[in-house]
Design a protein around this motif. Structure first.
Motif: not given
Length: 342
Positions: A137-138, A140-141, A148, A151-152, A155, A238, A241
């Motif tokens: 995600q780092r 990607s964003h 993030l 959320w990780s 998830d 974010v 997500h």
């Protein structure tokens, strides 16, 4: 991604810059790095003896520090002194019982602290998977943020919850196959032990589902708070997500409700089968009782103690009486045999 700490098995301190590679830190570097605005700090602690040292390095007030140290809280998002804190529960199904590990998450815009003081020995929370998801995600964003990382963690927790529902489905399928197996519908001691084992297993699964629902469903309110933009440093991209996490929680709740219905149905089916076994036993007792009743009636009449008994001077009396019993009981036995009552 490699991390290093003063005790790698118990504490992992990692600095994630806005851009660039992650950097492992020592515990005594937490205080200085937690104030930096060029990235976020993640501290993962599994050792209660080092937790106090970590909290001294972070800007947390007494109320937040006490909540982080304590175990056994319910899943609820609280904030004190600018520090958000929420306990969540990592769940696993082991031998028809639900095992849960409390994970306390404290976070601000600059740092995240995860405390896991009672990890599973056989199947611990996959913290390395969290690192992998966050690393993706780092990229990607093109940035590092508390949202993030949070959320990780959630998830990964959702994946663990779906594993629980899958394991419960497998156990329920096994119970259903054994319950409806025609070859297992005997009435001996082995069948009684198997029936008792199935009853205890269904009871344990029902109890595990109740505990699992209590652990998973309150997380919906926490995620809803984030989706409603009540945490200012989690940006809009974010929050999308976290909407997926909210949908996963609803799906998990639907799975749990349907599985509880299946458990209830299997319990009713087991009661019906138990009642059916009892009826079969009663039928056999009644059938054999009818056969012996005829023999008892004939021999009882002929065996009465009076002077002019019909077989006292009859040499073939016993054979005739036994033949009479067989003539009357044989058709009755055949009739019961065809109906599988004997």
């Amino acid at each position: 991604m490699k991390t290093r700490a003063s005790d790698p098995a118990s504490v992992a301190v990692t600095w994630f810059p806005t851009r660039g590679e992650a950097k492992p830190l020592k515990i005594d570097e937490i205080q200085a790095q937690s104030r930096s605005r060029s990235g976020i700090l993640w501290i993962d602690c599994t050792d209660p003896t080092q937790l106090n040292q970590i909290l001294k390095q972070l800007p947390v007030d007494e109320f937040s520090g006490q909540n982080i140290r304590e175990q056994g809280g319910r899943t609820k998002l609280t904030v004190s002194g600018g520090v958000y804190q929420v306990p969540v529960f990592d769940c696993r199904l082991e031998k028809d019982s639900l095992r849960s590990e409390e994970i306390t998450i404290a976070f601000t815009a600059r740092w995240v602290l995860t405390v896991r003081l009672g990890p599973h020995k056989t199947n611990p929370f996959p913290i390395e998977r969290v690192r992998q998801i966050f690393a993706i995600q780092r990229i990607s964003h093109r940035s590092s943020s508390t949202g993030l990382l949070l959320w990780s963690i959630l998830d990964t927790l959702m994946d663990r919850y779906f594993m629980v529902t899958t394991d419960v489905d497998d156990e329920l399928d096994n119970c259903e196959e054994l319950l409806l197996d025609d070859t297992a519908q005997s009435t001996g001691r082995a069948a009684a032990r198997e029936s008792r084992r199935q009853s205890l297993k269904l009871f344990a699964l029902g109890k595990a589902l109740i505990r699992f629902r209590r652990s998973a469903l309150p997380l919906r309110d926490v995620v809803s708070t984030i989706v409603r933009q009540e945490i200012p440093f989690i940006d809009k991209t974010v929050r999308l997500h976290f909407q997926d996490v909210a949908d996963h929680i609803l799906r998990i709740n639907d799975f749990v409700e349907s599985q509880r219905d299946v458990v209830t149905g299997l319990r009713d089916a087991e009661l019906a089968l138990t009642s059916n076994r009892l009826s079969l036993v009663q039928q056999k007792i009644a059938a054999w009782g009818s056969l012996f009743l005829i023999a008892t009636l004939i021999t009882g009449v002929l065996g009465m103690n009076f002077r002019d008994q019909p077989d006292l001077s009859w040499g073939s009396g016993f054979l005739v009486t036994a033949s009479l019993i067989l003539i009357i009981c044989t058709p009755l036995y055949i009739f019961f045999r065809r109906r599988e009552w004997v």
